[in-house]
Design a protein around this motif. Structure first.
Motif, PDB file in Angstrom:
ATOM      1  N   LEU A  21       0.979  -1.302  -0.139  1.00 35.84           N
ATOM      2  CA  LEU A  21       0.027   0.107   0.097  1.00 35.84           C
ATOM      3  C   LEU A  21       0.731   1.427  -0.010  1.00 35.84           C
ATOM      4  O   LEU A  21       0.499   2.157  -0.645  1.00 35.84           O
ATOM      5  CB  LEU A  21      -0.855  -0.056   1.177  1.00 35.84           C
ATOM      6  N   LEU A  22       1.907   1.246   0.768  1.00 39.95           N
ATOM      7  CA  LEU A  22       2.768   2.251   1.048  1.00 39.95           C
ATOM      8  C   LEU A  22       3.430   2.623  -0.490  1.00 39.95           C
ATOM      9  O   LEU A  22       4.142   3.781  -0.893  1.00 39.95           O
ATOM     10  CB  LEU A  22       3.918   2.082   1.902  1.00 39.95           C
ATOM     11  N   SER A  23       3.829   1.403  -1.235  1.00 32.99           N
ATOM     12  CA  SER A  23       4.713   1.789  -2.332  1.00 32.99           C
ATOM     13  C   SER A  23       3.935   2.438  -3.546  1.00 32.99           C
ATOM     14  O   SER A  23       4.561   2.845  -4.227  1.00 32.99           O
ATOM     15  CB  SER A  23       5.130   0.350  -3.052  1.00 32.99           C
ATOM     16  N   GLY A  31       0.818  -4.517  -7.243  1.00 28.44           N
ATOM     17  CA  GLY A  31       0.556  -5.687  -7.519  1.00 28.44           C
ATOM     18  C   GLY A  31       1.615  -6.718  -7.719  1.00 28.44           C
ATOM     19  O   GLY A  31       1.465  -7.714  -7.427  1.00 28.44           O
ATOM     20  N   SER A  32       2.802  -6.113  -8.244  1.00 26.20           N
ATOM     21  CA  SER A  32       3.934  -7.140  -8.334  1.00 26.20           C
ATOM     22  C   SER A  32       4.489  -7.400  -6.897  1.00 26.20           C
ATOM     23  O   SER A  32       4.657  -8.519  -6.941  1.00 26.20           O
ATOM     24  CB  SER A  32       4.849  -6.186  -9.229  1.00 26.20           C
ATOM     25  N   ILE A  33       4.375  -6.432  -6.021  1.00 22.43           N
ATOM     26  CA  ILE A  33       4.690  -6.930  -4.682  1.00 22.43           C
ATOM     27  C   ILE A  33       4.073  -7.922  -4.110  1.00 22.43           C
ATOM     28  O   ILE A  33       4.530  -8.950  -3.610  1.00 22.43           O
ATOM     29  CB  ILE A  33       4.822  -5.540  -3.767  1.00 22.43           C
ATOM     30  N   VAL A  63      13.092  -9.997  -0.601  1.00 19.99           N
ATOM     31  CA  VAL A  63      14.292  -9.208  -1.491  1.00 19.99           C
ATOM     32  C   VAL A  63      13.591  -8.967  -2.722  1.00 19.99           C
ATOM     33  O   VAL A  63      13.696  -8.047  -3.530  1.00 19.99           O
ATOM     34  CB  VAL A  63      15.365  -9.979  -1.758  1.00 19.99           C
ATOM     35  N   SER A  64      12.678  -9.811  -3.319  1.00 21.75           N
ATOM     36  CA  SER A  64      11.986  -9.612  -4.602  1.00 21.75           C
ATOM     37  C   SER A  64      10.947  -8.206  -4.364  1.00 21.75           C
ATOM     38  O   SER A  64      11.185  -7.586  -5.546  1.00 21.75           O
ATOM     39  CB  SER A  64      11.230 -10.807  -5.053  1.00 21.75           C
ATOM     40  N   PRO A  65      10.093  -8.021  -3.458  1.00 21.54           N
ATOM     41  CA  PRO A  65       9.524  -6.927  -3.772  1.00 21.54           C
ATOM     42  C   PRO A  65      10.444  -5.754  -3.400  1.00 21.54           C
ATOM     43  O   PRO A  65      10.018  -4.929  -4.142  1.00 21.54           O
ATOM     44  CB  PRO A  65       8.615  -6.942  -2.213  1.00 21.54           C
ATOM     45  N   ALA A  66      11.452  -5.815  -2.819  1.00 26.39           N
ATOM     46  CA  ALA A  66      12.410  -4.464  -2.805  1.00 26.39           C
ATOM     47  C   ALA A  66      13.018  -4.168  -4.186  1.00 26.39           C
ATOM     48  O   ALA A  66      13.115  -3.356  -4.639  1.00 26.39           O
ATOM     49  CB  ALA A  66      13.578  -5.014  -1.611  1.00 26.39           C
ATOM     50  N   LEU A 100      12.304   0.425   1.858  1.00 30.77           N
ATOM     51  CA  LEU A 100      13.369  -0.464   1.580  1.00 30.77           C
ATOM     52  C   LEU A 100      14.247  -1.052   2.920  1.00 30.77           C
ATOM     53  O   LEU A 100      14.415  -2.257   2.972  1.00 30.77           O
ATOM     54  CB  LEU A 100      14.278   0.148   0.947  1.00 30.77           C
ATOM     55  N   ILE A 101      14.264  -0.183   3.940  1.00 29.15           N
ATOM     56  CA  ILE A 101      14.873  -0.661   5.078  1.00 29.15           C
ATOM     57  C   ILE A 101      13.968  -1.467   6.047  1.00 29.15           C
ATOM     58  O   ILE A 101      14.263  -2.628   6.494  1.00 29.15           O
ATOM     59  CB  ILE A 101      15.237   0.705   6.031  1.00 29.15           C
ATOM     60  N   SER A 102      12.783  -1.392   5.843  1.00 28.75           N
ATOM     61  CA  SER A 102      11.794  -2.551   6.642  1.00 28.75           C
ATOM     62  C   SER A 102      11.746  -3.770   5.779  1.00 28.75           C
ATOM     63  O   SER A 102      11.740  -4.598   6.639  1.00 28.75           O
ATOM     64  CB  SER A 102      10.406  -1.976   6.464  1.00 28.75           C
ATOM     65  N   LEU A 103      12.201  -3.920   4.399  1.00 29.55           N
ATOM     66  CA  LEU A 103      12.487  -5.272   3.745  1.00 29.55           C
ATOM     67  C   LEU A 103      13.922  -5.559   4.105  1.00 29.55           C
ATOM     68  O   LEU A 103      14.118  -6.818   4.108  1.00 29.55           O
ATOM     69  CB  LEU A 103      12.193  -5.031   2.545  1.00 29.55           C
ATOM     70  N   LEU A 104      15.038  -4.731   4.361  1.00 26.80           N
ATOM     71  CA  LEU A 104      16.138  -5.121   4.302  1.00 26.80           C
ATOM     72  C   LEU A 104      16.539  -5.730   5.738  1.00 26.80           C
ATOM     73  O   LEU A 104      17.165  -6.751   5.815  1.00 26.80           O
ATOM     74  CB  LEU A 104      17.274  -3.929   4.057  1.00 26.80           C
TER      75      LEU A 104
END
Length: 483
Positions: A96-98, A239-241, A335-338, A451-455
């Motif tokens: 949603l944030l993306s 949608g991709s994420i 990683v893939s969503p990032a 990005l940090i939240s995924l890292l």
């Protein structure tokens, strides 16, 4: 507790309905409500994880609903499904944030679609009935179809949406036939009753093929991969994420829950076949990735290659392999969503381009982005200290115990992933600045936090994997040695 997980996104959707999305104030209010709803659901899933007892193999937090005459709803969580539920609730607010700033038309339907999608995915992961699992497994298709058609990019999005919908729907029909056969044979589709029933090898083989076709299309495995790159390239970033992080994991969960658990003899019989298909998928997808010119398509093909390693680990018939496959599936969900956010969000929003040849020299004006992009690129190749490394190593170690040749061929995906990942990063980040794109700004605070939240989980779980592995040991050991 499970009931709350399922109801909160629905309540959030109902709250959004009366709000007008014609004004800027209304749009901001709707975005805040949707993100707050998804964050509340994530915190509830963390509480569920904290209260989860990893010393038992029984389903926990079981909820049953007998009020409906036509359907018996039965939900519960075990050591495997808890992680897929956590991944779903974690990725939804990120999705949603993306697209927080670049989708304003039909915003209400966009937000409601993702909240409903969260509920349906959680239902699929916590269902304790095979027919319910099929219903929720398929229920995500019309919502993803609508998201691609209404909010996707380009005129080709209609073809991509129909290809995704019809391809995966047709692929799941053999699973429905297999479920109906089980229902007529056993008299029930309840997970526990099926696990207690004895099914002959011949019957298992027929049922296994029906389920496998459905899961192979959703994974996807070769030759059923044609729909995924198109769906990724033409769908919006959110949608991709969701597609990469959680929709593909429905098949991973299905392999564990249905094929390995209920049809172990047929799984053992077909192991050489599925290992061969997985190796072909890894090599074919990796070679296809190297020649891609569209950045989103490149990341989509790399997802196919990584899911091939996941399938190798799942069907290794070893505890290490299955646990490694689950770790790699979770790592891929981070990683893939990032990477999609980097190439399909940050770069595309600023330049309007996804063709690699038109983008060059981003390090000149985007140093912070370049550093984060480099770290995620390395994670995608499976560097040590990342969760991807542990997942790939455990998966390949597990399959090595069964077939060293298959393991060696599967390991070629590591080398090939380094080729296409570093090629992509080097072309986009370095060299003289491209004359085809304007001078652009570095990432803003919202993009940095996403990005940090995924890292963080990628490296925290990569350094401290026992946080994930300890609750898994009991469930996976029981899965291997009980069946």
């Amino acid at each position: 507790m499970i009931t709350l997980l399922l109801l909160i996104p629905i309540i959030g959707s109902l709250v959004l309905l009366p709000i007008s999305d014609k004004t800027i104030t209304g749009q901001i209010q709707m975005k805040q409500i949707a993100i707050t709803t998804s964050l509340i659901n994530f915190f509830i899933s963390l509480i569920l994880w904290y209260q989860f007892d990893s010393n038992t193999t029984q389903f926990q937090f079981v909820s049953e609903f007998h009020q409906l005459n036509f359907c018996h709803l039965n939900f519960g969580i075990d050591g495997v499904s808890i992680y897929f539920v956590l991944l779903t609730t974690f990725v939804t607010p990120i999705a949603l944030l993306s697209n927080y700033t670049n989708i304003n038309k039909n915003l209400k339907y966009f937000l409601i679609s993702f909240l409903l999608l969260e509920t349906l995915q959680i239902c699929a992961f916590v269902s304790l009935d095979l027919l319910l699992f099929y219903i929720f497994f398929e229920s995500v298709l019309p919502i993803i179809f609508i998201i691609i058609v209404i909010f996707g990019h380009g005129t080709d999005r209609f073809r991509s949406a129909f290809l995704f919908f019809l391809y995966t729907l047709a692929g799941s029909l053999p699973m429905l036939l297999s479920i109906l056969i089980i229902l007529s044979y056993i008299g029930s589709t309840d997970f526990q009753l099926i696990s207690l029933s004895e099914i002959s090898l011949e019957a298992q083989q027929i049922l296994w093929l029906g389920f496998f076709i459905a899961f192979a299309v959703k994974t996807p495995l070769y030759p059923f991969i044609i729909w995924l790159p198109k769906a990724h390239s033409d769908s919006p970033l959110a949608g991709s994420i969701i597609l990469a992080a959680t929709i593909l994991k429905l098949a991973t969960y299905g392999y564990i829950r249905v094929l390995i658990n209920f049809l172990p003899d047929a799984t053992n019989y077909f192991n050489p076949l599925i290992q061969t298909i997985a190796v072909i998928t890894i090599i074919y997808a990796s070679l296809s990735t190297i020649i891609q010119e569209d950045t989103k398509r490149l990341i989509a093909y790399s997802s196919v290659a990584h899911m091939g390693v996941v399938v190798l680990g799942l069907f290794s018939n070893t505890i290490q392999g299955i646990e490694g496959a689950i770790l790699l599936a979770l790592a891929h969900g981070f990683v893939s969503p990032a990477l999609f956010i980097c190439v399909g969000g940050i770069i595309y929003d600023r330049t309007g381009k996804r063709i690699i040849n038109y983008i060059r020299g981003l390090a000149t004006y985007m140093p912070v982005f370049t550093i984060l992009f480099f770290i995620f690129t390395l994670c995608n190749t499976g560097i040590p200290l990342s969760l991807n490394f542990l997942g790939e190593q455990l998966s390949l170690i597990g399959i090595w115990q069964q077939n060293p040749i298959i393991a060696s061929l599967g390991a070629s995906g590591i080398v090939l992933s380094a080729c296409y990942s570093l090629f992509l990063y080097n072309r986009l980040s370095y060299g003289s600045y491209s004359p085809h794109i304007p001078v652009i700004k570095d990432i803003n605070r919202r993009e940095f936090y996403i990005l940090i939240s995924l890292l963080l989980p990628t490296f925290i779980f990569g350094i401290l994997p026992n946080i994930l592995l300890n609750p898994l040991h009991t469930s996976i050991s029981a899965l291997i040695y009980t069946v």
